[in-house]
Design a protein around this motif. Structure first.
Motif, PDB file in Angstrom:
ATOM      1  N   ALA A   1       0.834  -1.210   0.000  1.00  0.00           N
ATOM      2  CA  ALA A   1       0.000   0.000   0.000  1.00  0.00           C
ATOM      3  C   ALA A   1       0.869   1.260   0.000  1.00  0.00           C
ATOM      4  CB  ALA A   1      -0.925  -0.007   1.214  1.00  0.00           C
ATOM      5  N   ARG A   2       1.980   1.201   0.719  1.00  0.00           N
ATOM      6  CA  ARG A   2       2.894   2.362   0.723  1.00  0.00           C
ATOM      7  C   ARG A   2       3.480   2.585  -0.675  1.00  0.00           C
ATOM      8  NH1 ARG A   2       4.132   0.691   6.011  1.00  0.00           N
ATOM      9  NH2 ARG A   2       5.793  -0.682   5.285  1.00  0.00           N
ATOM     10  N   GLU A   3       3.840   1.465  -1.314  1.00  0.00           N
ATOM     11  CA  GLU A   3       4.369   1.565  -2.693  1.00  0.00           C
ATOM     12  C   GLU A   3       3.333   2.214  -3.611  1.00  0.00           C
ATOM     13  OE1 GLU A   3       5.532  -2.158  -4.634  1.00  0.00           O
ATOM     14  OE2 GLU A   3       6.655  -2.621  -2.799  1.00  0.00           O
ATOM     15  N   LEU A   4       2.079   1.805  -3.434  1.00  0.00           N
ATOM     16  CA  LEU A   4       1.019   2.353  -4.286  1.00  0.00           C
ATOM     17  C   LEU A   4       0.838   3.851  -4.019  1.00  0.00           C
ATOM     18  CD1 LEU A   4      -1.670  -0.501  -4.227  1.00  0.00           C
ATOM     19  CD2 LEU A   4      -0.095   0.060  -6.077  1.00  0.00           C
ATOM     20  N   ASP A   5       0.969   4.242  -2.747  1.00  0.00           N
ATOM     21  CA  ASP A   5       0.889   5.673  -2.406  1.00  0.00           C
ATOM     22  C   ASP A   5       1.955   6.462  -3.145  1.00  0.00           C
ATOM     23  OD1 ASP A   5      -1.261   5.598  -0.765  1.00  0.00           O
ATOM     24  OD2 ASP A   5      -0.107   5.444   1.111  1.00  0.00           O
ATOM     25  N   GLU A   6       3.164   5.888  -3.139  1.00  0.00           N
ATOM     26  CA  GLU A   6       4.272   6.568  -3.823  1.00  0.00           C
ATOM     27  C   GLU A   6       4.010   6.658  -5.314  1.00  0.00           C
ATOM     28  OE1 GLU A   6       7.881   4.519  -2.653  1.00  0.00           O
ATOM     29  OE2 GLU A   6       7.364   4.957  -0.545  1.00  0.00           O
ATOM     30  N   LYS A   7       3.500   5.572  -5.860  1.00  0.00           N
ATOM     31  CA  LYS A   7       3.192   5.546  -7.294  1.00  0.00           C
ATOM     32  C   LYS A   7       2.182   6.645  -7.624  1.00  0.00           C
ATOM     33  CE  LYS A   7       1.469   2.224 -10.702  1.00  0.00           C
ATOM     34  NZ  LYS A   7       1.188   0.803 -10.930  1.00  0.00           N
TER      35      LYS A   7
ATOM     36  N   LEU B   1      -6.263  -1.125 -12.947  1.00  0.00           N
ATOM     37  CA  LEU B   1      -7.727  -1.092 -13.009  1.00  0.00           C
ATOM     38  C   LEU B   1      -8.379  -1.113 -11.619  1.00  0.00           C
ATOM     39  CD1 LEU B   1     -10.107  -1.217 -15.038  1.00  0.00           C
ATOM     40  CD2 LEU B   1      -9.987  -3.707 -14.885  1.00  0.00           C
ATOM     41  N   LEU B   2      -7.742  -1.779 -10.668  1.00  0.00           N
ATOM     42  CA  LEU B   2      -8.340  -1.906  -9.331  1.00  0.00           C
ATOM     43  C   LEU B   2      -7.427  -1.286  -8.283  1.00  0.00           C
ATOM     44  CD1 LEU B   2      -9.589  -5.603  -9.652  1.00  0.00           C
ATOM     45  CD2 LEU B   2     -10.904  -3.506  -9.973  1.00  0.00           C
ATOM     46  N   PHE B   3      -6.943  -0.119  -8.586  1.00  0.00           N
ATOM     47  CA  PHE B   3      -5.919   0.530  -7.773  1.00  0.00           C
ATOM     48  C   PHE B   3      -6.276   0.586  -6.280  1.00  0.00           C
ATOM     49  CE2 PHE B   3      -3.507   3.960  -5.928  1.00  0.00           C
ATOM     50  CZ  PHE B   3      -2.266   3.797  -6.501  1.00  0.00           C
ATOM     51  N   GLY B   4      -5.430  -0.026  -5.463  1.00  0.00           N
ATOM     52  CA  GLY B   4      -5.565   0.058  -4.010  1.00  0.00           C
ATOM     53  C   GLY B   4      -6.664  -0.790  -3.399  1.00  0.00           C
ATOM     54  N   MET B   5      -7.350  -1.595  -4.198  1.00  0.00           N
ATOM     55  CA  MET B   5      -8.476  -2.374  -3.674  1.00  0.00           C
ATOM     56  C   MET B   5      -7.993  -3.595  -2.883  1.00  0.00           C
ATOM     57  SD  MET B   5     -11.170  -0.884  -4.612  1.00  0.00           S
ATOM     58  CE  MET B   5     -11.558   0.471  -5.702  1.00  0.00           C
ATOM     59  N   PRO B   6      -8.547  -3.819  -1.697  1.00  0.00           N
ATOM     60  CA  PRO B   6      -8.152  -4.973  -0.883  1.00  0.00           C
ATOM     61  C   PRO B   6      -8.805  -6.280  -1.360  1.00  0.00           C
ATOM     62  CG  PRO B   6      -9.755  -3.620   0.303  1.00  0.00           C
ATOM     63  CD  PRO B   6      -9.516  -2.944  -1.018  1.00  0.00           C
ATOM     64  N   VAL B   7      -7.996  -7.291  -1.616  1.00  0.00           N
ATOM     65  CA  VAL B   7      -8.547  -8.593  -2.032  1.00  0.00           C
ATOM     66  C   VAL B   7      -8.069  -9.714  -1.109  1.00  0.00           C
ATOM     67  CG1 VAL B   7      -8.725  -8.083  -4.504  1.00  0.00           C
ATOM     68  CG2 VAL B   7      -6.661  -9.120  -3.632  1.00  0.00           C
ATOM     69  N   GLY B   8      -8.901 -10.733  -0.998  1.00  0.00           N
ATOM     70  CA  GLY B   8      -8.521 -11.952  -0.291  1.00  0.00           C
ATOM     71  C   GLY B   8      -8.459 -13.076  -1.300  1.00  0.00           C
ATOM     72  N   ILE B   9      -7.581 -14.032  -1.074  1.00  0.00           N
ATOM     73  CA  ILE B   9      -7.367 -15.106  -2.044  1.00  0.00           C
ATOM     74  C   ILE B   9      -7.571 -16.464  -1.380  1.00  0.00           C
ATOM     75  CG2 ILE B   9      -5.614 -16.144  -3.555  1.00  0.00           C
ATOM     76  CD1 ILE B   9      -4.527 -13.286  -3.923  1.00  0.00           C
ATOM     77  N   LYS B  10      -8.364 -17.288  -2.029  1.00  0.00           N
ATOM     78  CA  LYS B  10      -8.591 -18.646  -1.522  1.00  0.00           C
ATOM     79  C   LYS B  10      -7.254 -19.370  -1.394  1.00  0.00           C
ATOM     80  CE  LYS B  10     -11.441 -22.745  -2.628  1.00  0.00           C
ATOM     81  NZ  LYS B  10     -12.405 -23.324  -3.597  1.00  0.00           N
ATOM     82  N   ASP B  11      -7.121 -20.170  -0.357  1.00  0.00           N
ATOM     83  CA  ASP B  11      -5.805 -20.714  -0.038  1.00  0.00           C
ATOM     84  C   ASP B  11      -5.372 -21.890  -0.909  1.00  0.00           C
ATOM     85  OD1 ASP B  11      -3.530 -20.213   1.414  1.00  0.00           O
ATOM     86  OD2 ASP B  11      -4.001 -21.659   2.983  1.00  0.00           O
TER      87      ASP B  11
ATOM     88  N   ASP C   1      -2.873  -3.521  -9.468  1.00  0.00           N
ATOM     89  CA  ASP C   1      -2.632  -2.698  -8.271  1.00  0.00           C
ATOM     90  C   ASP C   1      -3.583  -2.979  -7.108  1.00  0.00           C
ATOM     91  OD1 ASP C   1      -0.404  -1.450  -9.321  1.00  0.00           O
ATOM     92  OD2 ASP C   1      -1.520   0.288 -10.080  1.00  0.00           O
ATOM     93  N   THR C   2      -4.045  -4.218  -6.996  1.00  0.00           N
ATOM     94  CA  THR C   2      -4.823  -4.565  -5.798  1.00  0.00           C
ATOM     95  C   THR C   2      -3.855  -4.895  -4.665  1.00  0.00           C
ATOM     96  OG1 THR C   2      -4.848  -6.943  -6.202  1.00  0.00           O
ATOM     97  CG2 THR C   2      -6.611  -5.656  -7.227  1.00  0.00           C
ATOM     98  N   VAL C   3      -4.359  -4.904  -3.458  1.00  0.00           N
ATOM     99  CA  VAL C   3      -3.533  -5.239  -2.298  1.00  0.00           C
ATOM    100  C   VAL C   3      -4.017  -6.579  -1.721  1.00  0.00           C
ATOM    101  CG1 VAL C   3      -2.814  -4.493  -0.001  1.00  0.00           C
ATOM    102  CG2 VAL C   3      -3.168  -2.794  -1.812  1.00  0.00           C
TER     103      VAL C   3
END
Ligand code: GLN
Length: 446
Positions: free
Chosen positions: A27-33, A43-53, A88-90
């Motif tokens: 997220a800090r990297e994205l802030d700098e960007k 397309l999904l700049f900064g959006m929080p995602v969860g990923i199935k394990d 750019d999702t997190v």
């Protein structure tokens, strides 16, 4: 996301692994960007995602909710994970599931069971139960699930969110731990249809690392949402509203069809005559493929290695006995039996033939209609523990989602009301690679 997770996750129990440090650094990297070049945003700049394990993440624990992979840290990212990064999702963390994606309630996780945020006494569905629960509980905005026989759509229906199983081959399976390779497909789970279209847009596309990846043009799914449903021809299979489907579910599906009629679409009853064989066909084929795919977990190559053995054969045996849960063992045994010489023709080969008939049922209907509509599941979510004793009643949950995987076509589940205060899912099935029309119909309910 992390604040919300801290508030609710001890109750919902969606996450197996949190990526807190990694996510904050990203997220800090994205802030700098953003500060240096605001135009260059994914397309999904900064959006929080969860990923199935069951999707591998470099350096971030990936267990498939199995004890056999309890200490496994992959050395590369799955293609979908790379694509989400490029958008750019997190990545907030890894979501619980039924062990190796085998199950319909999350109760087969080797670690703990995720709960349904609508009623913590009920199951969130499975196997991507936590992917749906985390979105429903507001822990993440987006998540990825995988669907072999309904594992995106059924939990989406149970948790009142939107889940899409794309056409087989649309999304790369590279880095998805295989359950049944000819059926597995990764897809997006979100709160809204629009979000879903954005997430699919970011993960779809050809990948040379997956030999079953389709080389097709990816349409603009988000743009497709702008089109109305006037003149659209809808088929409603009578098998999808037959006995076994609860009255409360049927009522909501018929109400949804009324809404579409009001918008200028028409619907007719049709038949998918071979659907009655889908469940048996699916459990034969998926277990056969699983028995082959899971042979790689031998105590040598990945994860757990039993300390209780003196020879190589014993090492395999002990590791697999200690590492796999009950349901996984049941499927491996079923699959090994179906593939064994003397039984192969009677079971596996026969099931392949029936699969072709099921696929033809869909093709026939799609010569005259644009989409097929029915419920996602015969009933809303059920109580934790209610079906764990009897695998067959648990399997029956997937009766309306499985035919879609066997045919390879895409389908979404969108919320269409409540029954007994629990969400109901409407299933919209489309032609191969026609996710756009599915989104267009689904969007009518927002
Ligand atoms: N519930 C089905 C099964 O147990 C489907 C699972 C899935 O789609 N991964 O196999």
């Amino acid at each position: 996301s992390f604040k919300r997770i801290a508030e609710v996750d001890d109750k919902v129990k969606s996450f197996l692994t949190l990526n807190e440090e990694g996510a904050r650094a990203h997220a800090r990297e994205l802030d700098e960007k953003l500060a240096s070049n605001a135009a260059d945003r994914g397309l999904l700049f900064g959006m929080p995602v969860g990923i199935k394990d069951n999707m591998v993440t470099k350096g971030l624990r990936t267990t498939c909710a199995s004890k056999i992979l309890a200490n496994f840290d992959p050395v590369y990212d799955a293609t979908v994970v790379q694509k989400l990064h490029a958008a750019d999702t997190v990545n907030i963390g890894k979501l619980n599931m039924d062990e190796f994606a085998m199950g319909s309630s999350n109760e087969n996780s080797g670690f703990f069971a995720t709960k349904n945020p609508w009623d913590l006494a009920c199951v969130p569905g499975g196997s991507s139960g936590a992917s749906a629960a985390a979105v429903a509980a507001g822990e993440v905005l987006f998540s990825l699930g995988s669907d072999t026989g309904g594992s995106i759509r059924q939990p989406a229906a149970f948790c009142g969110v939107v889940g899409m199983k794309p056409t087989y081959g649309l999304v790369s399976r590279f880095g998805l731990v295989a359950f049944a390779s000819s059926l597995d497909q990764i897809g997006p789970i979100t709160r809204s249809v629009e979000d879903n279209a954005y997430l699919l847009q970011s993960i779809a596309g050809h990948d040379s690392m997956d030999s079953t990846s389709a080389n097709v043009e990816i349409p603009d799914y988000v743009a497709a949402l702008g089109n109305d449903v006037k003149g659209l021809k809808i088929a409603v299979p009578k098998e999808y509203l037959a006995e076994g489907v609860e009255a409360g579910v049927k009522e909501k599906v018929l109400a949804a069809l009324k809404v579409l009629e009001g918008l200028g679409a028409t619907w007719e009853e049709v038949s998918l005559p071979h659907s009655k064989y889908a469940l048996a066909t699916y459990y034969l084929l998926s277990s056969s493929e699983a028995s082959a795919n899971l042979s790689r977990f031998d105590g040598v190559r990945y994860g757990l290695r039993s300390d209780n053995s003196e020879s190589l054969i014993e090492l395999y045996k002990q590791t697999r006995s200690e590492g796999f849960g009950e349901e996984v063992k049941r499927r491996i045994m079923l699959g090994t039996f179906a593939l064994s010489s003397g039984y192969y023709d009677a079971y596996y080969k026969k099931a392949q033939k029936v699969r072709t008939l099921i696929k033809q049922d869909f093709e026939d209907v799609f010569t005259k209609y644009d989409v097929i509509i029915g419920p996602t599941t015969p009933s809303p979510s059920f109580k934790c523990g209610e079906k764990t004793k009897d695998p067959l009643t648990m399997y029956a949950n997937d009766i309306l989602t499985i035919p879609v995987n066997l045919a390879g076509v895409p389908a979404i589940s969108v919320p269409c009301g409540l029954s007994d205060n629990l969400p109901i899912g409407l299933q919209i099935i489309g032609k191969h690679f026609d996710e756009s029309t599915i989104y267009r119909v689904a969007h009518a309910f927002e």
